[in-house]
Design a protein around this motif. Structure first.
Motif, short mmCIF file in Angstrom:
data_model
loop_
_atom_site.label_atom_id
_atom_site.label_comp_id
_atom_site.label_asym_id
_atom_site.label_seq_id
_atom_site.Cartn_x
_atom_site.Cartn_y
_atom_site.Cartn_z
N HIS A 180 -1.59 9.51 9.71
CA HIS A 180 -2.54 9.09 8.57
C HIS A 180 -3.70 8.21 9.02
CE1 HIS A 180 0.14 5.59 7.86
NE2 HIS A 180 0.97 6.39 7.79
N CYS A 182 -5.01 8.41 -8.15
CA CYS A 182 -5.63 7.18 -7.62
C CYS A 182 -5.45 6.12 -8.80
CB CYS A 182 -7.17 7.34 -7.54
SG CYS A 182 -7.63 8.34 -6.29
N THR A 221 -8.61 8.38 4.91
CA THR A 221 -8.87 7.53 3.47
C THR A 221 -7.79 8.19 2.69
OG1 THR A 221 -10.38 9.56 3.07
CG2 THR A 221 -11.72 7.65 4.18
N ASP A 222 -7.53 6.99 1.81
CA ASP A 222 -6.61 7.13 0.69
C ASP A 222 -6.47 8.45 0.04
OD1 ASP A 222 -5.70 4.69 1.43
OD2 ASP A 222 -6.09 3.86 -0.48
N GLN A 223 -7.65 9.17 -0.27
CA GLN A 223 -7.67 10.43 -1.18
C GLN A 223 -7.28 11.43 -0.21
OE1 GLN A 223 -10.71 11.37 -4.23
NE2 GLN A 223 -11.76 9.33 -3.32
N PHE A 239 1.15 4.63 -3.03
CA PHE A 239 1.27 6.05 -2.81
C PHE A 239 2.57 6.65 -3.24
CE2 PHE A 239 -1.84 5.15 0.78
CZ PHE A 239 -2.82 6.40 0.51
N ASN A 271 -9.16 2.43 2.32
CA ASN A 271 -8.36 2.07 1.08
C ASN A 271 -8.92 2.16 -0.12
OD1 ASN A 271 -6.55 -1.09 2.46
ND2 ASN A 271 -6.84 1.05 3.37
N HIS A 298 0.85 -1.15 -0.04
CA HIS A 298 0.02 -0.01 -0.05
C HIS A 298 0.68 1.24 0.05
CE1 HIS A 298 -4.13 1.58 1.59
NE2 HIS A 298 -3.51 2.35 0.63
#
Length: 280
Positions: free
Chosen positions: A87, A118, A91-93, A68, A163, A64
């Motif tokens: 973090h 993304c 959330t990923d964004q 990024f 994720n 993961h």
């Protein structure tokens, strides 16, 4: 303040959806009998990192984190990683946005390029899928609990995680627990929205629409205050677990409706978890 476009999902682009179809493939599933249309079912959603799995060793969550780093380099020509910010529970964004802001990228540039960010993350994930379990392990009791829930015909087992969806399911497959989630893979993901509370709602909506069931009691299981807040926001009961970096006191303090928040030390006591989920 985030724009409405940022709050929804700039990641929901055709390129991202193609990656989703590639990564989120069919596989072995629960053998539980499909219920009649509009059967009433309990929905249990699980956070991933810190709740079902934990990072371990020198390669902690490498799959993961590398996704990024690859995206930051490809889209912004930045050599960086997500550990420059706090973090946990995000959330990923939003993680990507916070890292980029840390490096002085403007908000406008961040969100204009979020679909590309993304897409780049998922490009890396597609090529590194075989190593997705590196630096990860299941937390105690997780597999037994998921097996137990999957065998019931009154329960839907789903994910709610920050994720991006293909990354979440890839982790589940490589750690050997994908088959315990209700087909066709229900949940709310960081590729759907930036706010975790909205993800809990999205999971319930998908449960009703994709499975044709009436969603009854809803529970969200997570290890951060954001999980507790998200459950409350979406009208679900929060089941907090202290398997992440937050204490029982911190999780309980994040709940406004104390009667809708239960905190356990983890998921290893099956009877206690089933009782908290009102399934025992």
């Amino acid at each position: 303040m985030l724009t409405s476009a940022a709050l929804s999902s700039p990641c929901s682009t055709p390129a991202v959806l193609r990656h989703r179809r590639k990564l989120h493939v069919s596989g072995p599933r629960s053998t539980a009998v499909v219920p009649p249309a509009m059967a009433r079912k309990t929905l249990v959603t699980f956070d991933v990192d810190g709740t079902l799995i934990r990072s371990v060793g020198n390669n902690a969550n490498k799959f993961h984190k590398d996704a990024f780093a690859f995206a930051f380099k490809k889209v912004f020509n930045l050599d960086t990683n997500i550990d420059v910010i706090h973090h946990h529970g995000s959330t990923d964004q939003l993680v990507a946005a916070d890292v980029l802001a840390f490096h002085g990228i403007s908000k406008e540039a961040i969100w204009a390029n979020m679909p590309a960010t993304c897409t780049a993350m998922l490009e890396h994930a597609a090529g590194a899928e075989d190593n997705a379990a590196a630096g990860l392990e299941l937390l105690p009791g997780v597999e037994r609990l998921l097996q137990t829930l999957a065998a019931r015909d009154d329960t839907v087992v789903a994910l709610v995680t920050g994720n991006l969806e293909p990354i979440a399911w890839t982790k589940m497959r490589r750690l050997g627990i994908y088959q315990h989630f209700t087909a066709p893979g229900i949940g709310g993901f960081g590729s759907d929205h930036t706010l975790r509370g909205e993800l809990v709602k999205i999971a319930a909506d998908r449960c009703a629409k994709e499975l044709g069931v009436e969603v009854g009691p809803r529970f969200h299981v997570g290890d951060t205050p954001n999980d507790v807040i998200a459950a409350e926001f979406a009208g679900a009961v929060a089941l907090g677990v202290t398997t992440g970096i937050f204490s029982k006191e911190e999780l309980e303090a994040s709940a406004k409706e104390k009667e809708k928040c239960v905190v356990l030390d983890g998921l290893n006591d099956l009877d206690a978890v089933l009782k908290a989920l009102q399934l025992a």
